[in-house]
Design a protein around this motif. Structure first.
Motif, PDB file in Angstrom:
ATOM      1  N   UNK A  90       0.832  -1.207   0.000  1.00 38.63           N
ATOM      2  CA  UNK A  90       0.000   0.000   0.000  1.00 38.63           C
ATOM      3  C   UNK A  90       0.862   1.251   0.000  1.00 38.63           C
ATOM      4  N   UNK A  91       1.958   1.230   0.762  1.00 37.68           N
ATOM      5  CA  UNK A  91       2.854   2.390   0.826  1.00 37.68           C
ATOM      6  C   UNK A  91       3.479   2.656  -0.539  1.00 37.68           C
ATOM      7  N   UNK A  92       3.902   1.608  -1.221  1.00 37.13           N
ATOM      8  CA  UNK A  92       4.481   1.773  -2.557  1.00 37.13           C
ATOM      9  C   UNK A  92       3.442   2.340  -3.531  1.00 37.13           C
ATOM     10  N   UNK A  93       2.225   1.826  -3.462  1.00 42.37           N
ATOM     11  CA  UNK A  93       1.165   2.305  -4.350  1.00 42.37           C
ATOM     12  C   UNK A  93       0.844   3.770  -4.076  1.00 42.37           C
ATOM     13  N   UNK A  94       0.833   4.149  -2.807  1.00 45.02           N
ATOM     14  CA  UNK A  94       0.522   5.538  -2.463  1.00 45.02           C
ATOM     15  C   UNK A  94       1.631   6.468  -2.944  1.00 45.02           C
ATOM     16  N   UNK A  95       2.878   6.031  -2.853  1.00 40.26           N
ATOM     17  CA  UNK A  95       3.996   6.814  -3.384  1.00 40.26           C
ATOM     18  C   UNK A  95       3.812   7.051  -4.883  1.00 40.26           C
ATOM     19  N   UNK A  96       3.383   6.017  -5.604  1.00 41.80           N
ATOM     20  CA  UNK A  96       3.189   6.134  -7.042  1.00 41.80           C
ATOM     21  C   UNK A  96       2.063   7.117  -7.354  1.00 41.80           C
ATOM     22  N   UNK A  97       0.978   7.057  -6.578  1.00 40.04           N
ATOM     23  CA  UNK A  97      -0.140   7.981  -6.785  1.00 40.04           C
ATOM     24  C   UNK A  97       0.299   9.423  -6.576  1.00 40.04           C
ATOM     25  N   UNK A  98       1.108   9.653  -5.542  1.00 40.36           N
ATOM     26  CA  UNK A  98       1.623  11.006  -5.275  1.00 40.36           C
ATOM     27  C   UNK A  98       2.527  11.460  -6.413  1.00 40.36           C
ATOM     28  N   UNK A  99       3.401  10.578  -6.851  1.00 45.37           N
ATOM     29  CA  UNK A  99       4.330  10.904  -7.936  1.00 45.37           C
ATOM     30  C   UNK A  99       3.578  11.232  -9.221  1.00 45.37           C
ATOM     31  N   UNK A 100       2.553  10.428  -9.534  1.00 48.50           N
ATOM     32  CA  UNK A 100       1.761  10.663 -10.746  1.00 48.50           C
ATOM     33  C   UNK A 100       1.013  11.994 -10.658  1.00 48.50           C
ATOM     34  N   UNK A 101       0.488  12.298  -9.480  1.00 51.69           N
ATOM     35  CA  UNK A 101      -0.219  13.565  -9.307  1.00 51.69           C
ATOM     36  C   UNK A 101       0.726  14.749  -9.465  1.00 51.69           C
ATOM     37  N   UNK A 102       1.928  14.614  -8.938  1.00 53.06           N
ATOM     38  CA  UNK A 102       2.908  15.692  -9.048  1.00 53.06           C
ATOM     39  C   UNK A 102       3.332  15.907 -10.499  1.00 53.06           C
ATOM     40  N   UNK A 103       3.368  14.816 -11.271  1.00 51.32           N
ATOM     41  CA  UNK A 103       3.831  14.889 -12.654  1.00 51.32           C
ATOM     42  C   UNK A 103       2.762  15.413 -13.604  1.00 51.32           C
ATOM     43  N   UNK A 104       1.497  15.238 -13.233  1.00 56.10           N
ATOM     44  CA  UNK A 104       0.409  15.588 -14.154  1.00 56.10           C
ATOM     45  C   UNK A 104      -0.413  16.796 -13.707  1.00 56.10           C
ATOM     46  N   UNK A 105       0.002  17.446 -12.633  1.00 58.00           N
ATOM     47  CA  UNK A 105      -0.753  18.605 -12.148  1.00 58.00           C
ATOM     48  C   UNK A 105       0.204  19.618 -11.532  1.00 58.00           C
ATOM     49  N   UNK A 106      -0.360  20.696 -11.054  1.00 59.70           N
ATOM     50  CA  UNK A 106       0.441  21.728 -10.396  1.00 59.70           C
ATOM     51  C   UNK A 106       0.483  21.529  -8.880  1.00 59.70           C
ATOM     52  N   UNK A 107       0.048  20.367  -8.419  1.00 56.16           N
ATOM     53  CA  UNK A 107       0.025  20.087  -6.986  1.00 56.16           C
ATOM     54  C   UNK A 107       1.436  20.111  -6.401  1.00 56.16           C
ATOM     55  N   UNK A 108       1.556  20.680  -5.220  1.00 56.40           N
ATOM     56  CA  UNK A 108       2.832  20.719  -4.513  1.00 56.40           C
ATOM     57  C   UNK A 108       2.881  19.563  -3.514  1.00 56.40           C
ATOM     58  N   UNK A 109       3.651  18.532  -3.854  1.00 65.28           N
ATOM     59  CA  UNK A 109       3.761  17.347  -3.005  1.00 65.28           C
ATOM     60  C   UNK A 109       5.104  17.305  -2.277  1.00 65.28           C
TER      61      UNK A 109
END
Length: 372
Positions: A90-109
């Motif tokens: 789950x931790x690995x999957x959540x890291x990927x979700x954060x990374x994908x969001x950072x790459x495809x949006x202006x979100x500051x992670x």
């Protein structure tokens, strides 16, 4: 805190905060208000010239004051959610979700305003808190399951071996957290958020934190020993910083994540006016959102001591909307029963700070004092 507690918390925060921007608009009519002491014991509640004689009118008045009873769907299961079978996965999957969001949006992670260093934590610790929040639900009441707690409220129910971890739900809550932290980021910088930076504001409040007999985290709030005059003189920025720091102390605690949170509030028969003007509106609405819909906390019980009459009236109206399960998560302590009830809530004096309320306590240094 989860949605189960949101309506009760909203009541307390609404009464304390959301009306303070319009305090002259809310009055208690009758002879029960003492202008010399700024206290009221209303027999009827009015908003402007409207008599809040029905529950619907009462709730509609709250709505007019800008407080929503709907705190979003980030705590619900949704179609298309992604699941994991183990925490590491789950931790690995959540890291990927954060990374994908950072790459495809202006979100500051970057988590740049999260006080990680002050608590000796990492980004993984933040993500793990949200994963655990998505895992646990309900409380144990079966003494044969090996994970029970006989104290009022019980403990978090971890998933069974056949249940999966909803990572998408954790990510939605984490996203709400990230958005909220970004919205107040100017208040959390310069200086960085640390204990030393909020120490003076924290000293105004009478707040203590400990673990109880079931290892749950207990947040003690004592309005009777809070310096209300000094509190009202604080800037919204400093009060917000203090609450953000406390919230992180709460939800980064491993026992709070795995066992749950108990809130014990000594209202100290506080007057209606003092409670209404305790915090500025912008802080109150923001803190309401943060504690109820953003932080990864599961509140197992909220305990109210020394309640003023106006608070009892408010809760009696609110109780119309509470299910039996929700009501079971609220404990009303009657006067003269404080020590007996606290034995049932936290396990007795050895789990209670010495200077909390008028109950017997033996803790000389709570979690805040131990660490700082």
């Amino acid at each position: 805190m989860d949605w189960t507690m949101s309506r009760l918390c909203s009541l307390l925060l609404i009464l304390a905060v959301t009306s303070s921007h319009n305090i002259s608009f809310i009055v208690a009519k009758g002879d029960a208000c003492d202008e010399s002491t700024s206290t009221c014991e209303p027999s009827e509640i009015y908003v402007g010239d409207e008599n809040m004689s029905s529950t619907w009118e009462f709730m509609n008045a709250f709505s007019k004051l800008g407080t929503s009873w709907n705190h979003g769907a980030d705590g619900k299961e949704m179609n298309g959610d992604s699941y994991a079978t183990e925490v590491d996965e789950a931790l690995k999957m959540l890291h990927i979700m954060v990374k994908d969001s950072a790459a495809t949006s202006d979100e500051d992670w970057s988590f740049s305003t999260t006080p990680l260093n002050d608590f000796g934590k990492t980004i993984d610790d933040i993500l793990l808190a949200f994963i655990r929040w998505s895992m646990v639900d309900n409380y144990h009441d079966n003494p044969e399951d090996g994970n029970s707690c006989t104290l009022i409220g019980g403990i978090n129910h971890p998933p069974s071996e056949t249940e999966k971890i909803n990572v998408s739900k954790a990510f939605r809550r984490l996203t709400a957290y990230q958005h909220w932290m970004q919205s107040v980021s100017p208040d959390l910088q310069d200086p960085p958020l640390t204990f030393q930076s909020i120490k003076s504001t924290l000293s105004i409040f009478s707040l203590h934190i400990s673990h109880d007999e079931c290892e749950r985290l207990v947040w003690f709030v004592n309005l009777g020993k809070t310096d209300l005059a000094n509190l009202k003189s604080q800037s919204p920025r400093e009060t917000t910083r203090m609450f953000v720091w406390i919230a992180h102390l709460l939800f980064l605690d491993e026992k709070a994540q795995t066992k749950g949170l108990i809130v014990v509030d000594d209202m100290a028969d506080i007057g209606f006016w003092d409670y209404m003007t305790m915090l500025p509106i912008q802080v109150g609405i923001s803190v309401d959102r943060f504690l109820i819909s953003v932080t990864p906390l599961k509140a197992k019980n909220v305990v109210l001591m020394h309640r003023p009459k106006w608070a009892e009236i408010g809760y009696s109206l609110l109780s119309w909307f509470l299910t039996k399960k929700m009501k079971n998560r609220v404990t009303m302590v009657e006067k003269g029963q404080e020590n007996d009830m606290m034995m049932k809530v936290v396990g007795g004096a050895k789990f209670i700070p010495i200077d909390f309320s008028d109950v017997e306590g033996l803790i000389s240094k709570d979690i805040i004092a131990q660490h700082y």
